[in-house]
Design a protein around this motif. Structure first.
Motif, PDB file in Angstrom:
ATOM      1  N   GLU A 150      -2.032  15.760  -4.787  1.00 53.43           N
ATOM      2  CA  GLU A 150      -0.851  16.484  -5.262  1.00 53.43           C
ATOM      3  C   GLU A 150       0.413  16.569  -4.325  1.00 53.43           C
ATOM      4  OE1 GLU A 150      -1.625  20.459  -6.699  1.00 53.43           O
ATOM      5  OE2 GLU A 150      -3.545  19.740  -7.813  1.00 53.43           O
ATOM      6  N   LYS A 151       0.156  16.870  -2.896  1.00 53.77           N
ATOM      7  CA  LYS A 151       1.171  16.929  -2.085  1.00 53.77           C
ATOM      8  C   LYS A 151       1.502  15.599  -1.330  1.00 53.77           C
ATOM      9  CE  LYS A 151       0.631  21.722  -1.530  1.00 53.77           C
ATOM     10  NZ  LYS A 151       0.220  22.751  -0.592  1.00 53.77           N
ATOM     11  N   GLU A 152       0.586  14.552  -1.928  1.00 49.77           N
ATOM     12  CA  GLU A 152       0.848  13.068  -1.278  1.00 49.77           C
ATOM     13  C   GLU A 152       1.021  13.289   0.277  1.00 49.77           C
ATOM     14  OE1 GLU A 152       4.213  11.777  -3.373  1.00 49.77           O
ATOM     15  OE2 GLU A 152       3.003  11.017  -5.176  1.00 49.77           O
ATOM     16  N   MET A 153      -0.006  13.621   0.691  1.00 47.68           N
ATOM     17  CA  MET A 153      -0.131  13.939   2.114  1.00 47.68           C
ATOM     18  C   MET A 153      -1.749  13.694   2.549  1.00 47.68           C
ATOM     19  SD  MET A 153       0.885  17.328   4.332  1.00 47.68           S
ATOM     20  CE  MET A 153       2.656  16.970   4.099  1.00 47.68           C
ATOM     21  N   ILE A 154      -1.777  13.255   3.881  1.00 48.15           N
ATOM     22  CA  ILE A 154      -3.218  12.975   4.420  1.00 48.15           C
ATOM     23  C   ILE A 154      -3.543  14.532   5.384  1.00 48.15           C
ATOM     24  CG2 ILE A 154      -4.620  11.645   6.177  1.00 48.15           C
ATOM     25  CD1 ILE A 154      -3.115   9.281   5.110  1.00 48.15           C
ATOM     26  N   ARG A 155      -4.417  15.015   4.978  1.00 46.16           N
ATOM     27  CA  ARG A 155      -4.729  16.285   5.738  1.00 46.16           C
ATOM     28  C   ARG A 155      -6.191  16.100   6.376  1.00 46.16           C
ATOM     29  NH1 ARG A 155      -2.202  20.872   4.194  1.00 46.16           N
ATOM     30  NH2 ARG A 155      -0.818  20.540   2.444  1.00 46.16           N
ATOM     31  N   LEU A 156      -6.227  17.151   7.191  1.00 49.87           N
ATOM     32  CA  LEU A 156      -7.494  17.229   8.333  1.00 49.87           C
ATOM     33  C   LEU A 156      -8.635  17.970   7.394  1.00 49.87           C
ATOM     34  CD1 LEU A 156      -8.898  17.096  11.143  1.00 49.87           C
ATOM     35  CD2 LEU A 156      -7.832  19.614  11.337  1.00 49.87           C
ATOM     36  N   CYS A 157      -9.793  17.262   7.631  1.00 47.57           N
ATOM     37  CA  CYS A 157     -10.887  18.007   6.526  1.00 47.57           C
ATOM     38  C   CYS A 157     -11.979  18.761   7.684  1.00 47.57           C
ATOM     39  CB  CYS A 157     -11.602  16.834   6.060  1.00 47.57           C
ATOM     40  SG  CYS A 157     -12.116  17.129   4.469  1.00 47.57           S
ATOM     41  N   SER A 158     -12.271  17.989   9.127  1.00 49.02           N
ATOM     42  CA  SER A 158     -13.085  18.297   9.744  1.00 49.02           C
ATOM     43  C   SER A 158     -13.010  17.945  11.157  1.00 49.02           C
ATOM     44  CB  SER A 158     -14.620  18.028   9.413  1.00 49.02           C
ATOM     45  OG  SER A 158     -15.429  18.476  10.221  1.00 49.02           O
ATOM     46  N   GLY A 200       0.848  -1.222  -0.041  1.00 48.70           N
ATOM     47  CA  GLY A 200      -0.097   0.090  -0.034  1.00 48.70           C
ATOM     48  C   GLY A 200       0.846   1.376   0.034  1.00 48.70           C
ATOM     49  N   VAL A 201       0.148   2.551   0.272  1.00 47.14           N
ATOM     50  CA  VAL A 201       0.801   3.574  -0.029  1.00 47.14           C
ATOM     51  C   VAL A 201       0.892   4.293   1.527  1.00 47.14           C
ATOM     52  CG1 VAL A 201       0.947   5.874  -1.010  1.00 47.14           C
ATOM     53  CG2 VAL A 201       0.252   3.933  -2.285  1.00 47.14           C
ATOM     54  N   ALA A 202       1.966   5.022   1.997  1.00 43.81           N
ATOM     55  CA  ALA A 202       2.142   5.383   3.226  1.00 43.81           C
ATOM     56  C   ALA A 202       2.556   7.066   2.957  1.00 43.81           C
ATOM     57  CB  ALA A 202       3.091   4.989   3.947  1.00 43.81           C
ATOM     58  N   PHE A 203       1.364   7.689   3.116  1.00 48.54           N
ATOM     59  CA  PHE A 203       1.597   9.117   2.995  1.00 48.54           C
ATOM     60  C   PHE A 203       1.712   9.628   4.343  1.00 48.54           C
ATOM     61  CE2 PHE A 203      -1.242   9.698  -1.406  1.00 48.54           C
ATOM     62  CZ  PHE A 203      -0.078   9.192  -1.864  1.00 48.54           C
ATOM     63  N   PRO A 204       2.436  10.695   4.523  1.00 48.59           N
ATOM     64  CA  PRO A 204       2.655  11.270   5.657  1.00 48.59           C
ATOM     65  C   PRO A 204       1.497  12.363   6.201  1.00 48.59           C
ATOM     66  CG  PRO A 204       3.791  12.682   4.022  1.00 48.59           C
ATOM     67  CD  PRO A 204       3.354  11.187   3.324  1.00 48.59           C
ATOM     68  N   ILE A 205       1.270  12.493   7.488  1.00 45.30           N
ATOM     69  CA  ILE A 205      -0.122  13.043   8.077  1.00 45.30           C
ATOM     70  C   ILE A 205       0.287  14.339   8.392  1.00 45.30           C
ATOM     71  CG2 ILE A 205      -1.732  12.902   9.955  1.00 45.30           C
ATOM     72  CD1 ILE A 205      -1.548   9.996   9.932  1.00 45.30           C
ATOM     73  N   HIS A 206      -0.449  15.316   7.848  1.00 42.80           N
ATOM     74  CA  HIS A 206      -0.056  16.638   8.050  1.00 42.80           C
ATOM     75  C   HIS A 206      -0.176  17.241   9.669  1.00 42.80           C
ATOM     76  CE1 HIS A 206      -0.950  21.243   8.204  1.00 42.80           C
ATOM     77  NE2 HIS A 206      -0.129  21.132   6.841  1.00 42.80           N
ATOM     78  N   LYS A 207       0.484  17.906  10.087  1.00 40.36           N
ATOM     79  CA  LYS A 207       0.598  18.320  11.518  1.00 40.36           C
ATOM     80  C   LYS A 207      -0.892  18.665  12.140  1.00 40.36           C
ATOM     81  CE  LYS A 207       2.590  21.286  14.929  1.00 40.36           C
ATOM     82  NZ  LYS A 207       1.623  20.893  15.922  1.00 40.36           N
ATOM     83  N   ASP A 208      -1.685  19.251  11.319  1.00 37.47           N
ATOM     84  CA  ASP A 208      -3.058  19.669  11.724  1.00 37.47           C
ATOM     85  C   ASP A 208      -3.921  18.153  12.185  1.00 37.47           C
ATOM     86  OD1 ASP A 208      -2.495  22.040  11.610  1.00 37.47           O
ATOM     87  OD2 ASP A 208      -3.557  22.615   9.979  1.00 37.47           O
ATOM     88  N   ALA A 209      -3.587  17.276  10.949  1.00 34.82           N
ATOM     89  CA  ALA A 209      -4.432  16.312  10.996  1.00 34.82           C
ATOM     90  C   ALA A 209      -3.769  15.102  12.334  1.00 34.82           C
ATOM     91  CB  ALA A 209      -4.132  15.275  10.037  1.00 34.82           C
ATOM     92  N   ALA A 210      -2.677  15.335  12.535  1.00 34.28           N
ATOM     93  CA  ALA A 210      -1.885  14.577  13.614  1.00 34.28           C
ATOM     94  C   ALA A 210      -2.329  15.250  14.960  1.00 34.28           C
ATOM     95  CB  ALA A 210      -0.299  14.449  13.518  1.00 34.28           C
ATOM     96  N   ASP A 211      -2.468  16.551  15.120  1.00 35.28           N
ATOM     97  CA  ASP A 211      -2.752  17.289  16.193  1.00 35.28           C
ATOM     98  C   ASP A 211      -4.413  16.771  16.713  1.00 35.28           C
ATOM     99  OD1 ASP A 211      -0.428  18.198  16.501  1.00 35.28           O
ATOM    100  OD2 ASP A 211      -0.930  20.353  15.900  1.00 35.28           O
ATOM    101  N   ALA A 212      -5.308  16.741  15.592  1.00 38.68           N
ATOM    102  CA  ALA A 212      -6.710  16.437  15.854  1.00 38.68           C
ATOM    103  C   ALA A 212      -6.742  14.996  16.193  1.00 38.68           C
ATOM    104  CB  ALA A 212      -7.295  16.583  14.468  1.00 38.68           C
ATOM    105  N   LEU A 213      -6.010  13.885  15.558  1.00 37.69           N
ATOM    106  CA  LEU A 213      -6.014  12.647  16.099  1.00 37.69           C
ATOM    107  C   LEU A 213      -5.453  12.532  17.658  1.00 37.69           C
ATOM    108  CD1 LEU A 213      -4.797  10.868  12.914  1.00 37.69           C
ATOM    109  CD2 LEU A 213      -6.916  10.895  13.967  1.00 37.69           C
ATOM    110  N   ASN A 218      -4.858   1.099   5.119  1.00 27.93           N
ATOM    111  CA  ASN A 218      -4.153   0.125   6.086  1.00 27.93           C
ATOM    112  C   ASN A 218      -3.074   0.693   6.496  1.00 27.93           C
ATOM    113  OD1 ASN A 218      -6.138  -1.999   5.666  1.00 27.93           O
ATOM    114  ND2 ASN A 218      -4.919  -2.945   4.057  1.00 27.93           N
ATOM    115  N   ASN A 219      -2.344   1.744   5.800  1.00 22.03           N
ATOM    116  CA  ASN A 219      -1.107   2.149   6.709  1.00 22.03           C
ATOM    117  C   ASN A 219      -1.462   3.398   7.515  1.00 22.03           C
ATOM    118  OD1 ASN A 219       1.052   0.689   5.597  1.00 22.03           O
ATOM    119  ND2 ASN A 219       0.893   1.820   3.305  1.00 22.03           N
ATOM    120  N   LEU A 220      -2.487   4.061   7.412  1.00 27.72           N
ATOM    121  CA  LEU A 220      -3.259   4.919   8.049  1.00 27.72           C
ATOM    122  C   LEU A 220      -3.874   4.167   9.422  1.00 27.72           C
ATOM    123  CD1 LEU A 220      -4.132   7.705   9.020  1.00 27.72           C
ATOM    124  CD2 LEU A 220      -6.439   7.378   7.695  1.00 27.72           C
ATOM    125  N   ILE A 221      -4.374   3.255   9.375  1.00 26.94           N
ATOM    126  CA  ILE A 221      -5.053   2.387  10.524  1.00 26.94           C
ATOM    127  C   ILE A 221      -3.883   1.966  11.342  1.00 26.94           C
ATOM    128  CG2 ILE A 221      -5.994   0.376  11.219  1.00 26.94           C
ATOM    129  CD1 ILE A 221      -8.064   0.813   8.986  1.00 26.94           C
TER     130      ILE A 221
END
Length: 154
Positions: free
Chosen positions: A58-66, A27-40, A127-130
């Motif tokens: 585009e930035k190959e990153m997981i971002r916070l939405c809400s 699978g693909v493991a994209f980094p998690i943006h700081k805002d998303a990591a803080d929210a988690l 799966n990598n996010l989980i």
């Protein structure tokens, strides 16, 4: 005189049974943006009860939405109808008289309303996010569901 090319083929035997495990891609493991990591992290501390994440391809990153406070009855309204998302929801309920707060991971995919690339990207990052959430953040996810498996009774 014509050149002669020799091709050798290796013979492979495979035994297949009900216990056979297939090799799959990681699978693909994209980094998690700081805002998303803080929210988690806030979610783990139960300071918020809902986190929605999206992939920025585009930035190959997981971002916070809400992180909008969400009740069970409002959960279907949080799922976009035209784009995939990852959701973490703190499900507060009682079971056999005990009060429980369970972490539920929901992977929502609107089917063919998004591109094949998007569907493949979300599917391969899931799966990598989980794994990151469970190992690095040490957050126990009690239930993992895909949005089509969710039925909400109010």
């Amino acid at each position: 005189m014509a050149q002669q090319v020799t091709v050798s083929c290796a013979q492979v035997q495979t035994d297949i049974s009900v216990d056979t495990k297939q090799q799959t891609l990681q699978g693909v493991a994209f980094p998690i943006h700081k805002d998303a990591a803080d929210a988690l992290a806030h979610f783990k501390e139960k300071r918020i009860n809902y986190v929605q994440l999206e992939i920025d391809a585009e930035k190959e990153m997981i971002r916070l939405c809400s992180t909008e406070p969400t009740e069970l009855k409002d959960l279907p309204k949080r799922v976009p109808k035209d784009s995939p998302r990852y959701h973490f929801f703190l499900y507060k309920h009682s079971h056999e008289g005990d009060y429980l707060e369970s972490t539920v991971f929901i992977y929502s995919m609107p089917g063919y309303k998004c591109s094949i690339r998007e569907r493949m990207l979300y599917s391969s990052c899931k799966n990598n996010l989980i794994d990151m959430v469970e190992t690095k953040l040490q957050m126990e996810i009690e239930k993992k569901v895909r949005d089509e498996d969710v039925v909400i009774h109010t």
